[in-house]
Design an enzyme around this catalytic site. Structure first.
Site, PDB file in Angstrom:
ATOM      1  N   SER A  87     -10.147   1.074   6.418  1.00  0.00           N
ATOM      2  CA  SER A  87      -9.457   1.239   5.140  1.00  0.00           C
ATOM      3  C   SER A  87      -9.021  -0.051   4.468  1.00  0.00           C
ATOM      4  CB  SER A  87      -8.230   2.142   5.319  1.00  0.00           C
ATOM      5  OG  SER A  87      -8.634   3.450   5.633  1.00  0.00           O
ATOM      6  N   SER A 144      -8.935   3.540   2.422  1.00  0.00           N
ATOM      7  CA  SER A 144      -7.904   4.105   1.566  1.00  0.00           C
ATOM      8  C   SER A 144      -6.997   3.063   0.908  1.00  0.00           C
ATOM      9  CB  SER A 144      -7.027   5.057   2.396  1.00  0.00           C
ATOM     10  OG  SER A 144      -6.427   4.352   3.474  1.00  0.00           O
ATOM     11  N   LYS A 171       0.831  -1.204   0.000  1.00  0.00           N
ATOM     12  CA  LYS A 171       0.000   0.000   0.000  1.00  0.00           C
ATOM     13  C   LYS A 171       0.864   1.253   0.000  1.00  0.00           C
ATOM     14  CE  LYS A 171      -3.537   2.481   2.640  1.00  0.00           C
ATOM     15  NZ  LYS A 171      -4.410   2.481   3.836  1.00  0.00           N
TER      16      LYS A 171
END
Length: 391
Positions: free
Chosen positions: A164, A140, A85
């Site tokens: 997220s 996210s 990520k």
């Protein structure tokens, strides 16, 4: 099938299957990684799941993995292509690299200045939901979920500060695990964010968990089934839409029908205090934390009482279907997830079916602190017994 998922390739092979083939010398890690890079090159201009692709470095690392295997080593994730990520995700990937995984790139996260965290911005533009390009994948950990759902990689790392990992897992139809707060290193000064992973199978999520936690497979024990569980559509404060509630409740029915859970009924359904003020206070510099600590303490008390009579809490993962790219409006996509960032309980999103719009939904499983093994065991059994829908 999500956009980008290829037919006739290793796009849908689980991480454990790839590692087994590489360790058995039936596949070379360098070929597996080259195929993953080719899939990314074909699909990412549409999906926008990646910020950066590290092709040359990935092939070099794959060649090193092949050399390790040839020398007699048995790294448990040998040759598995993984994504991390964001551009700084490589910092937390050292256990994966040591286990033989090969990082192919950094996945998209929200762009700067956005008030919404349920979207992503990749190198080619805004990240799209692989099931419907006009919908967000969630965030996210947006690109991570898309890369896994579309078969670009079998495993992608995430971080979960309010949902997220779990929200994009639900909206992209994959498995998403957030670990117990404080159990693994996190750079979040508030303690709200915890590492996590997105995979297509629970067994791959378990392989990630063994790798990053240092727990050998030999210590894993299957829980007695059925597991006592409590169902709550809105945790006493949220007002989720009817469709995600119905899809999650149907998934609970499948778990019960497969003998995996036994619903514990009570005259008083579980009710938590809305964690929004507490979460926002903890994340706002200079805010008085007193109210946050009060909400946390009261919800901890209520959750302790719940887990004294049940081993799992089951809810929808998200309160709505995936929204468009202009944002969710007044609805917090985190309504059902961020309570467990404040409390620190581990939670997992399991695919729960598809809504009328053609997009996936998720069932959230929450366990007592430190019981990632329970979440992963139930999820794995759900897949084996056909009680979970996997995109």
């Amino acid at each position: 099938m999500p956009a980008g998922r290829g037919h006739g390739s290793r796009a849908s092979v689980p991480a454990e299957g790839i590692a087994s083939a590489v360790l058995g010398r039936r596949l070379r890690a360098v070929d597996v990684v080259a195929e993953a890079l080719a899939r990314i090159e074909r699909a990412d201009p549409v999906l926008c799941a990646f910020l950066e692709v590290w092709g040359e470095e990935a092939l070099r690392r794959a060649d090193e993995v092949d050399a390790r295997v040839a020398a007699g080593e048995r790294p448990p994730l040998a040759g598995v292509p993984v994504a991390v990520k964001g551009r700084h995700g490589l910092r937390a990937a050292k256990p994966l690299l040591a286990a033989g995984a090969v990082v192919v790139g950094a996945t998209s996260v929200p762009g700067p200045g956005t008030p919404w965290q349920t979207w992503g911005l990749g190198a080619h533009g805004r990240t799209v939901n692989p099931w419907r390009a006009d919908r967000t994948p969630g965030g996210s950990s947006a690109g991570a979920a898309v890369a896994v759902a579309a078969g670009l990689v079998p495993l992608a790392t995430g971080s979960d500060g309010a949902g997220s990992v779990r929200i994009p897992a639900a909206w992209c139809g994959v498995v998403g695990l957030k670990v117990t707060g404080g159990r693994l290193p996190s750079g979040d000064r508030t303690g709200l964010a915890a590492p996590g992973v997105l995979t297509r199978t629970a067994s791959d999520a378990a392989a990630w968990w063994r790798t990053v936690s240092g727990r050998p497979a030999a210590v894993e024990v299957s829980p007695p089934l059925p597991v006592p569980a409590v169902w709550s559509p809105g945790l006493g404060f949220a007002g989720p839409d009817a469709e995600p509630v119905a899809l999650a409740r149907a998934a609970v029915g499948r778990l019960a029908g497969a003998g995996l859970v036994r619903l514990v009924r009570s005259s008083s359904p579980p009710e938590l205090l809305d964690p929004a003020p507490a979460w926002l206070a903890l994340r706002t510099p200079g805010a008085d934390p007193a109210d946050a600590h009060r909400v946390r303490a009261e919800n901890d008390r209520r959750l302790d009482a719940l887990f004294a009579r049940a081993d799992l809490l089951l809810t929808p993962t998200a309160p709505t279907a995936p929204h468009g790219h202009d944002g969710p409006g007044e609805v917090y996509s985190t309504a059902l997830t961020w309570a467990f960032n404040v409390s620190g309980h581990p939670a997992l999103s399991l695919p729960a079916g598809f809504g009328a719009d053609g997009c996936p939904a998720g069932l959230q499983l929450v366990a007592p602190r430190g019981r990632e093994d329970l979440l992963l065991a139930v999820a794995a059994q759900a897949e084996r017994r056909g009680a979970a829908t996997v995109g």
